[in-house]
Motif scaffolding. Structure first.
Motif, PDB file in Angstrom:
ATOM      1  N   PRO A  81     -23.046 -17.865  73.318  1.00  0.00           N
ATOM      2  CA  PRO A  81     -23.436 -16.824  72.345  1.00  0.00           C
ATOM      3  C   PRO A  81     -24.794 -17.134  71.728  1.00  0.00           C
ATOM      4  O   PRO A  81     -25.240 -18.293  71.709  1.00  0.00           O
ATOM      5  CB  PRO A  81     -22.324 -16.884  71.295  1.00  0.00           C
ATOM      6  CG  PRO A  81     -21.184 -17.561  71.972  1.00  0.00           C
ATOM      7  CD  PRO A  81     -21.783 -18.520  72.944  1.00  0.00           C
ATOM      8  N   PRO A  82     -25.494 -16.129  71.216  1.00  0.00           N
ATOM      9  CA  PRO A  82     -26.786 -16.359  70.556  1.00  0.00           C
ATOM     10  C   PRO A  82     -26.683 -17.433  69.477  1.00  0.00           C
ATOM     11  O   PRO A  82     -25.781 -17.404  68.640  1.00  0.00           O
ATOM     12  CB  PRO A  82     -27.114 -14.989  69.955  1.00  0.00           C
ATOM     13  CG  PRO A  82     -26.403 -14.011  70.834  1.00  0.00           C
ATOM     14  CD  PRO A  82     -25.138 -14.692  71.236  1.00  0.00           C
ATOM     15  N   ARG A 143     -21.102 -11.718  64.113  1.00  0.00           N
ATOM     16  CA  ARG A 143     -19.981 -12.636  64.300  1.00  0.00           C
ATOM     17  C   ARG A 143     -18.834 -12.145  63.427  1.00  0.00           C
ATOM     18  O   ARG A 143     -18.988 -12.008  62.213  1.00  0.00           O
ATOM     19  CB  ARG A 143     -20.371 -14.059  63.911  1.00  0.00           C
ATOM     20  CG  ARG A 143     -19.230 -15.072  64.047  1.00  0.00           C
ATOM     21  CD  ARG A 143     -19.706 -16.473  63.695  1.00  0.00           C
ATOM     22  NE  ARG A 143     -18.627 -17.450  63.772  1.00  0.00           N
ATOM     23  CZ  ARG A 143     -18.781 -18.762  63.582  1.00  0.00           C
ATOM     24  NH1 ARG A 143     -19.996 -19.249  63.304  1.00  0.00           N
ATOM     25  NH2 ARG A 143     -17.748 -19.573  63.670  1.00  0.00           N
ATOM     26  N   ILE A 144     -17.699 -11.875  64.058  1.00  0.00           N
ATOM     27  CA  ILE A 144     -16.539 -11.340  63.341  1.00  0.00           C
ATOM     28  C   ILE A 144     -15.409 -12.366  63.392  1.00  0.00           C
ATOM     29  O   ILE A 144     -14.963 -12.755  64.477  1.00  0.00           O
ATOM     30  CB  ILE A 144     -16.060 -10.018  63.968  1.00  0.00           C
ATOM     31  CG1 ILE A 144     -17.201  -9.003  63.996  1.00  0.00           C
ATOM     32  CG2 ILE A 144     -14.873  -9.464  63.176  1.00  0.00           C
ATOM     33  CD1 ILE A 144     -16.848  -7.713  64.721  1.00  0.00           C
ATOM     34  N   GLU A 145     -14.991 -12.823  62.216  1.00  0.00           N
ATOM     35  CA  GLU A 145     -13.901 -13.800  62.148  1.00  0.00           C
ATOM     36  C   GLU A 145     -12.581 -13.076  61.906  1.00  0.00           C
ATOM     37  O   GLU A 145     -12.448 -12.302  60.965  1.00  0.00           O
ATOM     38  CB  GLU A 145     -14.156 -14.809  61.032  1.00  0.00           C
ATOM     39  CG  GLU A 145     -13.104 -15.912  60.975  1.00  0.00           C
ATOM     40  CD  GLU A 145     -13.430 -16.985  59.961  1.00  0.00           C
ATOM     41  OE1 GLU A 145     -12.496 -17.436  59.271  1.00  0.00           O
ATOM     42  OE2 GLU A 145     -14.619 -17.365  59.857  1.00  0.00           O
ATOM     43  N   MET A 146     -11.624 -13.352  62.778  1.00  0.00           N
ATOM     44  CA  MET A 146     -10.319 -12.702  62.686  1.00  0.00           C
ATOM     45  C   MET A 146      -9.373 -13.503  61.785  1.00  0.00           C
ATOM     46  O   MET A 146      -9.696 -14.608  61.351  1.00  0.00           O
ATOM     47  CB  MET A 146      -9.737 -12.559  64.095  1.00  0.00           C
ATOM     48  CG  MET A 146     -10.592 -11.678  65.000  1.00  0.00           C
ATOM     49  SD  MET A 146     -10.017 -11.664  66.717  1.00  0.00           S
ATOM     50  CE  MET A 146     -10.547 -13.304  67.268  1.00  0.00           C
ATOM     51  N   GLU A 147      -8.198 -12.937  61.502  1.00  0.00           N
ATOM     52  CA  GLU A 147      -7.242 -13.579  60.591  1.00  0.00           C
ATOM     53  C   GLU A 147      -6.778 -14.929  61.106  1.00  0.00           C
ATOM     54  O   GLU A 147      -6.443 -15.814  60.315  1.00  0.00           O
ATOM     55  CB  GLU A 147      -6.037 -12.665  60.367  1.00  0.00           C
ATOM     56  CG  GLU A 147      -6.329 -11.459  59.484  1.00  0.00           C
ATOM     57  CD  GLU A 147      -5.082 -10.684  59.141  1.00  0.00           C
ATOM     58  OE1 GLU A 147      -4.000 -11.063  59.646  1.00  0.00           O
ATOM     59  OE2 GLU A 147      -5.166  -9.706  58.381  1.00  0.00           O
ATOM     60  N   ASP A 148      -6.734 -15.113  62.430  1.00  0.00           N
ATOM     61  CA  ASP A 148      -6.265 -16.385  62.977  1.00  0.00           C
ATOM     62  C   ASP A 148      -7.349 -17.458  62.998  1.00  0.00           C
ATOM     63  O   ASP A 148      -7.135 -18.558  63.489  1.00  0.00           O
ATOM     64  CB  ASP A 148      -5.686 -16.191  64.382  1.00  0.00           C
ATOM     65  CG  ASP A 148      -6.711 -15.695  65.398  1.00  0.00           C
ATOM     66  OD1 ASP A 148      -7.914 -15.610  65.055  1.00  0.00           O
ATOM     67  OD2 ASP A 148      -6.310 -15.398  66.546  1.00  0.00           O
ATOM     68  N   GLY A 149      -8.533 -17.151  62.467  1.00  0.00           N
ATOM     69  CA  GLY A 149      -9.621 -18.118  62.392  1.00  0.00           C
ATOM     70  C   GLY A 149     -10.572 -18.093  63.569  1.00  0.00           C
ATOM     71  O   GLY A 149     -11.660 -18.681  63.506  1.00  0.00           O
ATOM     72  N   ARG A 150     -10.193 -17.427  64.631  1.00  0.00           N
ATOM     73  CA  ARG A 150     -11.089 -17.323  65.779  1.00  0.00           C
ATOM     74  C   ARG A 150     -12.163 -16.274  65.532  1.00  0.00           C
ATOM     75  O   ARG A 150     -11.976 -15.360  64.733  1.00  0.00           O
ATOM     76  CB  ARG A 150     -10.301 -16.983  67.046  1.00  0.00           C
ATOM     77  CG  ARG A 150      -9.420 -18.105  67.539  1.00  0.00           C
ATOM     78  CD  ARG A 150      -8.748 -17.755  68.863  1.00  0.00           C
ATOM     79  NE  ARG A 150      -7.739 -16.698  68.712  1.00  0.00           N
ATOM     80  CZ  ARG A 150      -7.026 -16.205  69.730  1.00  0.00           C
ATOM     81  NH1 ARG A 150      -7.225 -16.673  70.959  1.00  0.00           N
ATOM     82  NH2 ARG A 150      -6.129 -15.269  69.509  1.00  0.00           N
ATOM     83  N   SER A 151     -13.285 -16.440  66.224  1.00  0.00           N
ATOM     84  CA  SER A 151     -14.404 -15.516  66.049  1.00  0.00           C
ATOM     85  C   SER A 151     -14.761 -14.848  67.373  1.00  0.00           C
ATOM     86  O   SER A 151     -14.597 -15.423  68.446  1.00  0.00           O
ATOM     87  CB  SER A 151     -15.642 -16.242  65.512  1.00  0.00           C
ATOM     88  OG  SER A 151     -15.444 -16.669  64.181  1.00  0.00           O
ATOM     89  N   ILE A 152     -15.258 -13.643  67.239  1.00  0.00           N
ATOM     90  CA  ILE A 152     -15.796 -12.892  68.367  1.00  0.00           C
ATOM     91  C   ILE A 152     -17.227 -12.501  68.020  1.00  0.00           C
ATOM     92  O   ILE A 152     -17.523 -12.142  66.875  1.00  0.00           O
ATOM     93  CB  ILE A 152     -14.947 -11.637  68.650  1.00  0.00           C
ATOM     94  CG1 ILE A 152     -13.741 -12.020  69.511  1.00  0.00           C
ATOM     95  CG2 ILE A 152     -15.751 -10.534  69.321  1.00  0.00           C
ATOM     96  CD1 ILE A 152     -12.882 -10.849  69.931  1.00  0.00           C
ATOM     97  N   ALA A 153     -18.108 -12.606  68.999  1.00  0.00           N
ATOM     98  CA  ALA A 153     -19.479 -12.148  68.808  1.00  0.00           C
ATOM     99  C   ALA A 153     -19.672 -10.837  69.554  1.00  0.00           C
ATOM    100  O   ALA A 153     -19.206 -10.681  70.683  1.00  0.00           O
ATOM    101  CB  ALA A 153     -20.470 -13.188  69.317  1.00  0.00           C
ATOM    102  N   LEU A 194     -15.884 -13.292  74.197  1.00  0.00           N
ATOM    103  CA  LEU A 194     -14.468 -13.494  73.895  1.00  0.00           C
ATOM    104  C   LEU A 194     -14.209 -14.924  73.448  1.00  0.00           C
ATOM    105  O   LEU A 194     -14.929 -15.844  73.843  1.00  0.00           O
ATOM    106  CB  LEU A 194     -13.629 -13.169  75.135  1.00  0.00           C
ATOM    107  CG  LEU A 194     -13.759 -11.750  75.690  1.00  0.00           C
ATOM    108  CD1 LEU A 194     -12.975 -11.635  76.999  1.00  0.00           C
ATOM    109  CD2 LEU A 194     -13.263 -10.733  74.682  1.00  0.00           C
ATOM    110  N   PRO A 195     -13.179 -15.158  72.637  1.00  0.00           N
ATOM    111  CA  PRO A 195     -12.824 -16.528  72.253  1.00  0.00           C
ATOM    112  C   PRO A 195     -12.482 -17.371  73.485  1.00  0.00           C
ATOM    113  O   PRO A 195     -12.096 -16.844  74.538  1.00  0.00           O
ATOM    114  CB  PRO A 195     -11.596 -16.338  71.354  1.00  0.00           C
ATOM    115  CG  PRO A 195     -11.715 -14.945  70.839  1.00  0.00           C
ATOM    116  CD  PRO A 195     -12.329 -14.165  71.957  1.00  0.00           C
TER     117      PRO A 195
END
Length: 225
Positions: A81-82, A143-153, A194-195
């Motif tokens: 990711p960037p 960068r979007i952080e989801m409830e489970d702590g993982r991030s998606i760019a 994707l994570p």
């Protein structure tokens, strides 16, 4: 009315000034020559169509990654990711969606979560379908952080014709899956990272619908890298 709504979609506010400009030019062209005027009418209709903003209904199931853009899957490959988004320096699966000038260009959040970073980087305007467009072209990454702590760019990338990336939100914004966050004018590409361990459920050449087409399922067992 339902039949009319099938063909006439609402327009995003970003397009109002462009459609107005096309309409004024069309009036001038009619004063010069009717043939030019009718060409202007066609271009004005196209401009309205470009900025259409139809309602979309995201899948009603948690754990899905949905397409942020209308278009065609042009690349599926591992990529880092960037760096400006502050994510780990490791290759993740990148799904690239190429939008031509006839696609709807309103961009939508692929997952629900908090926007923890937004980073703009100037660059070139190469053909957005090329692999090197991800690194060389003008871009804006979220960068979007989801409830489970993982991030998606998710990264907006300008293309050969596109000269303006628009982002409607700020860091700290909480997005729902499928919620609008930006658009690109005119013709471009979006990359979704994707994570780790998440496998895409799309194929090259597949047609994507922003806010509706499923890219991946985060609830599936992780794939060994």
């Amino acid at each position: 009315m339902q039949m009319l709504g099938t063909f006439i979609k609402p327009m995003h506010r970003e397009g109002v000034k462009f459609v107005a400009a096309f309409a004024v030019i069309t009036l001038v062209l009619f004063l010069i020559w009717d043939v030019l005027g009718w060409i202007g009418v066609g271009l004005t209709v196209w401009c309205y169509y470009f900025f259409r903003d139809p309602e979309r209904v995201p899948p009603d199931r948690p754990g899905l990654v949905i397409s942020p853009a209308d278009g065609i899957v042009s690349l599926i490959e591992p990529a880092v990711p960037p760096a400006e988004l502050g994510m780990p320096d490791m290759a993740l699966t990148r799904v690239s969606i190429f939008m031509n000038v006839f696609n709807c260009h309103v961009n939508r959040a692929p997952v629900a979560g908090e926007v923890t970073a937004i980073a703009y980087r100037p660059g070139m305007f190469l053909n957005a379908s090329l692999d090197k467009a991800s690194t060389d072209n003008e871009r804006n990454g979220l960068r979007i952080e989801m409830e489970d702590g993982r991030s998606i760019a998710v990264v907006q990338i300008a293309g050969l014709v596109a000269r303006r990336i628009v982002c409607f939100i700020e860091p700290g914004t909480r997005l729902a899956a499928g919620e609008r966050f930006g658009l690109i004018r005119f013709g471009s590409r979006l990359d979704v990272y994707l994570p780790a361990g998440v496998a895409p459920q799309v194929r090259l050449g597949q047609t994507m619908v922003a806010g509706e087409t499923v890219i991946a399922d985060l609830t599936q067992p992780p794939v060994l890298q």
